[in-house]
Design an enzyme around this catalytic site. Structure first.
Site, short mmCIF file in Angstrom:
data_model
loop_
_atom_site.label_atom_id
_atom_site.label_comp_id
_atom_site.label_asym_id
_atom_site.label_seq_id
_atom_site.Cartn_x
_atom_site.Cartn_y
_atom_site.Cartn_z
N HIS A 273 50.45 68.88 -79.17
CA HIS A 273 49.83 70.21 -79.23
C HIS A 273 49.62 70.58 -80.70
CE1 HIS A 273 53.55 72.27 -80.48
NE2 HIS A 273 54.19 71.61 -79.53
N CYS B 238 58.35 68.02 -79.16
CA CYS B 238 56.91 67.84 -79.02
C CYS B 238 56.31 67.25 -80.30
CB CYS B 238 56.23 69.17 -78.70
SG CYS B 238 56.54 69.76 -77.02
#
Length: 631
Positions: free
Chosen positions: A110, A138
């Site tokens: 992301h 992440c």
């Protein structure tokens, strides 16, 4: 021997039969791309399957050593919720990112982070962390990089995440400056061209070395473009410097020093940059440029000899003081740019004519916020008071008044309010303004750092606080007589236990408004009041608002970890160390995490909700199958 071979063959066939169909299909990989994530270098690379060519490469941020990114081979699953769309919400952290592509359970590609669905709320911290281990597992990327993966890498794309390999600072430096998009995007260059490799023997490019490269590096340094180490090897820093020179020249940024480009670099009228930090002993056009600007500003009266000597250094220190920069032995690029811009302002106003200058200074009482976590700027000198904004450690405030009781009335960049002295580090701030006036006295301009600019260091922290004006219901007790009090009951029933008796005229904020009863909080107790004895009013209040939740929700828990069974952790009403303590949690107790930022977690503890410091929590994630994992 034959029987043993047959047995082994049969066993192999049985093992193949036991493999899932999807896994067998993956053995015949037919996706257009595959992705590799190099944790050692913090680099994400997309390869074309047909020829293994690099088609996209970007710097990234993976998980910390505590919240690590898992290594291994994964296949991108089918998107759910708002995955791969422009905005994605992380409920646990109360933060947004763009173009999230799930890799495995709670691990996604992301973008860098935002506090709201608004580009202006970009977290600069998440930008500066690119290239380091800083996420909760992440893989963060720049927005265009995350978007590229979301739009081009289909369900089933293989992702290999690994930790081994050597550190490649050269490649990291190039990627920190610019991502590589080799197919149809922002570069349109081959990978060799992106690396800055020369295409003919007469040009200098990446991996070239020798006296010609050494001379080139010295020349680019004197022009204010080269920031690396002088080695005689055409490094990534050299590619970056040549590209910066080409940008200033207004030509294609190849990073290659062709014969024609070398002529322009060594020309007398070559453009001058301001990317290099200047120190005593340096010389060249970049120093001459600074001397001219400081002379225009009346800070330097020496010769324009292109030498950074003690006289130039004194002039730089005087300019730093007037324009609010910290004193530094080196003249940093930002200081050079400020001097150049201020000099241009004078030339625009006075047209290069004669003018005189006057310097005025004034001292102010000031303070820095000094706390491990953010501190609330209160409306009044009380920890029970509402707050105006949250200020991070290091934020600047002016001290308007020192009060009794350990509080100070202060002014931030946005508001004036109250902070406990224990969170303030006091000092004296000297503000300097330089006024320039034409010899005729009819034109005047003032330059220097204003008080507002000095305090602007707080704006970024304030912008990231999710504060909004919202409608809130308030009720006022109306019994009709000062002698008659209204019962606050534990339940919305006439026969319920009376918690307190409230005086006529008392105003409270409503928690819930029903047809007959209104729920309120009074002195730490929640209870119910009969509506017939209340008057209501809707007002707008400044409130921290939780963003809307995303469709994909995971349940996060945290376990108190104080490192000592005899030490408790305070559950506070707000995310501030001066906030009221609602409860004390023992080591090992478990809470549900509603949202979190870098310092605090908003949690549910039994029937109570409040804030706990992250440094004393160990987080757990409930995955898709319901099992708990370390995040």
């Amino acid at each position: 021997m034959i029987q043993r071979t047959l047995n082994r063959a049969l066993m192999f066939v049985l093992m193949l039969a036991m493999l899932p169909v999807q896994q067998m299909a993956r053995a015949e990989y037919d996706m257009p791309y595959y992705i590799e994530v190099d944790i050692k270098n913090q680099i994400t690379t997309v390869y074309r399957t047909s020829d293994d060519a690099v088609v996209y490469q970007a710097i990234c941020t993976t998980g910390t050593d505590e919240f690590y990114t898992p290594s291994g081979t994964f296949y991108l699953p089918k998107p759910t919720g708002t995955e791969r769309e422009e905005w994605f919400y992380f409920r646990m952290y109360g933060t947004y990112a763009k173009y999230a592509t799930r890799i495995y359970k709670g691990v996604l590609f992301h973008s860098v982070l935002y506090s709201r669905k608004d580009d202006s709320t970009l977290s600069q911290k998440s930008v500066t962390e690119l290239g380091t281990k800083a996420s909760h597992g992440c893989i963060r990327l720049r927005v265009p990089d995350a978007k590229w993966i979301a739009e081009h890498c289909e369900e089933g794309t293989r992702v290999h995440i690994f930790r081994n390999g050597k550190r490649d600072e050269e490649l990291r430096e190039l990627l920190l400056a610019e991502s590589y998009d080799g197919e149809a995007g922002i570069n349109g260059r081959t990978y060799a061209q992106y690396l800055g490799m020369a295409e003919d023997e007469n040009s200098l490019g990446r991996y070239s070395e020798g006296p010609a490269v050494l001379d080139l590096q010295y020349r680019l340094l004197s022009l204010g473009f080269f920031t690396g180490e002088i080695t005689g090897v055409y490094t990534a820093a050299t590619v970056k410097a040549v590209r910066a020179f080409q940008t200033a020249l207004g030509v294609e940024e190849t990073g290659v020093a062709s014969v024609d480009m070398l002529e322009k670099i060594y020309a007398d009228d070559a453009p001058v940059g301001s990317l290099v930090s200047l120190v005593t002993g340096m010389s060249g056009p970049v120093v001459a440029q600074l001397q001219r600007a400081l002379s225009d500003l009346r800070f330097y009266e020496g010769d324009l000899d292109s030498v950074y000597d003690a006289e130039v250094e004194d002039a730089v220190h005087a300019f730093q003081g007037a324009f609010g920069y910290d004193y530094d032995d080196a003249c940093l690029p930002e200081v050079q740019l400020a001097a150049l811009n201020a000099s241009k302002q004078l030339r625009d106003v006075f047209g290069g004519g004669n003018y005189q200058s006057e310097m005025k200074t004034r001292e102010y009482d000031a303070a820095l916020i000094s706390s491990d976590v953010s501190v609330r700027l209160r409306k009044t000198a009380s920890t029970a008071a509402g707050y105006l904004e949250k200020l991070e450690s290091g934020a600047r405030v002016l001290v308007l008044e020192r009060l009794d009781g350990g509080w100070s009335h202060v002014q931030s960049s946005l508001n004036d309010g109250y902070i406990k002295d224990e969170y303030l580090s006091f000092y004296t701030y000297t503000n300097t303004i330089v006024t320039y006036t034409s010899m005729e006295g009819n034109v005047q301009i003032a330059l220097g750092q204003t008080l507002e600019e000095y305090l602007m260091g707080n704006v970024e922290a304030a912008a990231e606080a999710t504060l909004e004006l919202v409608d809130a219901e308030f009720v006022r007790v109306n019994t009709g007589s000062a002698d008659v009090r209204l019962n606050l009951r534990q339940e919305p029933r006439d026969d319920s236990i009376v918690i307190a008796k409230l005086p006529d005229g008392l105003e409270l904020e409503a928690m819930e408004v029903g047809d007959e009863w209104t729920k309120v909080e009074y002195e730490g107790f929640e209870g119910y009041l009969l509506n017939q004895y209340l008057t209501t009013e809707t007002r707008q209040v400044l409130r921290e608002v939780m963003p809307e939740e995303d469709d994909y929700l995971e349940t996060i828990y945290a376990v108190v970890n104080t490192a000592s069974d005899s030490t408790t952790l305070n559950l506070r009403q707000y995310d501030s160390p001066d906030s009221e303590v609602l409860a004390q949690l023992s080591n090992g107790e478990r809470v549900e995490v509603i949202s979190a930022d870098e310092d605090w977690s908003y949690v549910r503890y039994g029937e109570q909700k409040g804030y706990l410091l992250n440094q004393y929590l160990q987080f757990e994630l409930v995955g898709e199958e319901g099992q708990k994992e370390e995040e």
